[in-house]
Design a protein around this motif. Structure first.
Motif, PDB file in Angstrom:
ATOM      1  N   ASP A 285      -0.733   3.168 -10.746  1.00 20.61           N
ATOM      2  CA  ASP A 285       0.289   2.329 -10.114  1.00 20.61           C
ATOM      3  C   ASP A 285       0.899   1.314 -11.079  1.00 20.61           C
ATOM      4  O   ASP A 285       1.503   0.331 -10.659  1.00 20.61           O
ATOM      5  CB  ASP A 285      -0.285   1.596  -8.891  1.00 20.61           C
ATOM      6  CG  ASP A 285      -1.335   0.564  -9.247  1.00 20.61           C
ATOM      7  OD1 ASP A 285      -1.869   0.620 -10.376  1.00 20.61           O
ATOM      8  OD2 ASP A 285      -1.619  -0.308  -8.404  1.00 20.61           O
TER       9      ASP A 285
ATOM     10  N   LYS B 265       3.139   5.800  -5.925  1.00 22.42           N
ATOM     11  CA  LYS B 265       2.947   5.793  -7.385  1.00 22.42           C
ATOM     12  C   LYS B 265       1.727   6.621  -7.780  1.00 22.42           C
ATOM     13  O   LYS B 265       1.774   7.405  -8.730  1.00 22.42           O
ATOM     14  CB  LYS B 265       2.801   4.348  -7.884  1.00 22.42           C
ATOM     15  CG  LYS B 265       4.069   3.521  -7.785  1.00 22.42           C
ATOM     16  CD  LYS B 265       3.848   2.125  -8.355  1.00 22.42           C
ATOM     17  CE  LYS B 265       5.096   1.274  -8.268  1.00 22.42           C
ATOM     18  NZ  LYS B 265       4.936  -0.041  -8.920  1.00 22.42           N
ATOM     19  N   PHE B 266       0.630   6.439  -7.055  1.00 22.64           N
ATOM     20  CA  PHE B 266      -0.586   7.200  -7.377  1.00 22.64           C
ATOM     21  C   PHE B 266      -0.352   8.702  -7.235  1.00 22.64           C
ATOM     22  O   PHE B 266      -0.780   9.491  -8.082  1.00 22.64           O
ATOM     23  CB  PHE B 266      -1.739   6.770  -6.471  1.00 22.64           C
ATOM     24  CG  PHE B 266      -2.405   5.479  -6.887  1.00 22.64           C
ATOM     25  CD1 PHE B 266      -2.873   5.308  -8.181  1.00 22.64           C
ATOM     26  CD2 PHE B 266      -2.566   4.451  -5.975  1.00 22.64           C
ATOM     27  CE1 PHE B 266      -3.487   4.123  -8.571  1.00 22.64           C
ATOM     28  CE2 PHE B 266      -3.191   3.266  -6.356  1.00 22.64           C
ATOM     29  CZ  PHE B 266      -3.650   3.097  -7.648  1.00 22.64           C
ATOM     30  N   SER B 267       0.337   9.104  -6.187  1.00 28.09           N
ATOM     31  CA  SER B 267       0.528  10.532  -5.951  1.00 28.09           C
ATOM     32  C   SER B 267       1.514  11.145  -6.939  1.00 28.09           C
ATOM     33  O   SER B 267       1.434  12.339  -7.242  1.00 28.09           O
ATOM     34  CB  SER B 267       1.012  10.767  -4.520  1.00 28.09           C
ATOM     35  OG  SER B 267       2.262  10.148  -4.297  1.00 28.09           O
TER      36      SER B 267
ATOM     37  N   GLN C  85       2.235   1.759  -3.512  1.00 29.37           N
ATOM     38  CA  GLN C  85       1.173   2.132  -4.443  1.00 29.37           C
ATOM     39  C   GLN C  85       0.732   3.576  -4.224  1.00 29.37           C
ATOM     40  O   GLN C  85       0.481   4.311  -5.183  1.00 29.37           O
ATOM     41  CB  GLN C  85      -0.021   1.182  -4.291  1.00 29.37           C
ATOM     42  CG  GLN C  85       0.224  -0.192  -4.893  1.00 29.37           C
ATOM     43  CD  GLN C  85      -0.978  -1.102  -4.730  1.00 29.37           C
ATOM     44  OE1 GLN C  85      -1.597  -1.136  -3.666  1.00 29.37           O
ATOM     45  NE2 GLN C  85      -1.311  -1.835  -5.775  1.00 29.37           N
ATOM     46  N   GLN C  86       0.671   3.998  -2.986  1.00 32.09           N
ATOM     47  CA  GLN C  86       0.295   5.380  -2.689  1.00 32.09           C
ATOM     48  C   GLN C  86       1.301   6.347  -3.295  1.00 32.09           C
ATOM     49  O   GLN C  86       0.930   7.385  -3.863  1.00 32.09           O
ATOM     50  CB  GLN C  86       0.204   5.590  -1.177  1.00 32.09           C
ATOM     51  CG  GLN C  86      -0.146   7.022  -0.782  1.00 32.09           C
ATOM     52  CD  GLN C  86      -1.461   7.493  -1.366  1.00 32.09           C
ATOM     53  OE1 GLN C  86      -2.467   6.797  -1.261  1.00 32.09           O
ATOM     54  NE2 GLN C  86      -1.463   8.661  -1.997  1.00 32.09           N
TER      55      GLN C  86
ATOM     56  N   PRO D 238       0.801  -1.234   0.000  1.00 30.66           N
ATOM     57  CA  PRO D 238       0.000   0.000   0.000  1.00 30.66           C
ATOM     58  C   PRO D 238       0.832   1.281   0.000  1.00 30.66           C
ATOM     59  O   PRO D 238       0.483   2.252  -0.681  1.00 30.66           O
ATOM     60  CB  PRO D 238      -0.822  -0.120   1.296  1.00 30.66           C
ATOM     61  CG  PRO D 238      -0.905  -1.577   1.564  1.00 30.66           C
ATOM     62  CD  PRO D 238       0.411  -2.134   1.114  1.00 30.66           C
ATOM     63  N   ALA D 239       1.952   1.278   0.743  1.00 31.42           N
ATOM     64  CA  ALA D 239       2.791   2.480   0.796  1.00 31.42           C
ATOM     65  C   ALA D 239       3.395   2.785  -0.563  1.00 31.42           C
ATOM     66  O   ALA D 239       3.442   3.943  -0.999  1.00 31.42           O
ATOM     67  CB  ALA D 239       3.889   2.309   1.840  1.00 31.42           C
TER      68      ALA D 239
END
Length: 250
Positions: A59, A52-54, A49-50, A46-47
């Motif tokens: 992702d 990458k999204f930001s 992916q977050q 999750p960290a």
């Protein structure tokens, strides 16, 4: 046979071939990240992916140290210095928060040649050391055997082509079959997978490898990633990581 509660991700920095040696980076570095599956699912993925999204809005981007460093491909959006600096800081923070233990071997190919050991394969030498140390770490955690027999830990390595993969699997099984320091069976199973599969763990191992090599090659050079990685290297009871989390050879 039951599966271990841990998983290992492996990647490399530098060329393992001995036919030519790059004077600018004459090293081969193998990095292995040991992570509990629970932490991997709940925290690590999750960290990342977050991040990458930001940064990219999705992702699907595969984090690759060389492309990040050179602003290639999807990382061309980082050519603006402030944005690049912010991304590197965020990535460093993710690495810092990642609950993992790092095992690495650094082979100086120049010295290997000088010792007339040119015929030895740096990848296999590195893999043998790392698997031995990972085994001892897992044994301390009670993750190598139980009342029913061996506990199997999967080791994910980047696929590099049919011939290279066959050589790697042969070396892997030879080491696990007893060609190691303790002449013992190591309950590991190799999983060769394409980096395009977007494994977060393989990306972590990739990001870790080169900073370790640079620290050995140019120890006085500023190396922010190493400062984080050093704290994650496996250590003995006295806190020493040389020969435990890090092996420099020869």
């Amino acid at each position: 046979m039951r599966f271990s509660d841990y998983i290992v991700f492996v990647d490399e920095s530098g060329d393992h071939g001995m036919d030519s040696i790059d004077d600018g980076y004459p090293l081969f570095v193998l990095s292995c990240c040991l992570i509990s599956k629970r932490d991997y699912m709940s925290t690590v993925v999750p960290a990342m992916q977050q991040l990458k999204f930001s940064t990219f809005g999705h992702d699907a981007v595969i984090l690759h140290e060389r492309e990040i460093r050179k602003d290639l491909g999807p990382f061309s959006v980082l050519r603006e210095p402030n944005r690049k600096q912010a991304f590197i800081q965020a990535l460093t923070d993710v690495l810092d928060r990642t609950p993992m233990t790092v095992f690495s071997a650094v082979i100086d190919k120049r010295q290997l040649a000088e010792h007339r050991r040119r015929e030895e394969n740096p990848y296999e030498l590195s893999l043998r050391f790392c698997l031995e140390r990972i085994f001892y770490s897992l044994r301390r955690l009670g993750q190598t055997s139980d009342a029913e027999g061996p506990v199997l830990t999967h080791v994910l390595c980047e696929s590099r082509g049919r011939n290279e993969d066959a050589d790697l699997e042969l070396a892997f099984r030879r080491i696990c079959g007893g060609d190691n320091f303790g002449n013992i069976h190591l309950p590991f199973e190799p999983v060769l997978t394409d980096k395009k599969n977007n494994s977060i763990g393989l990306q972590l191992a990739d990001l870790v490898a080169r900073p370790i090599g640079l620290k050995q090659l140019r120890p006085s050079q500023s190396n922010r990633a190493w400062d984080v990685i050093e704290r994650k290297l496996d250590r003995d009871p006295l806190g020493r990581y040389i020969g435990y989390g890090l092996k420099c050879f020869p």
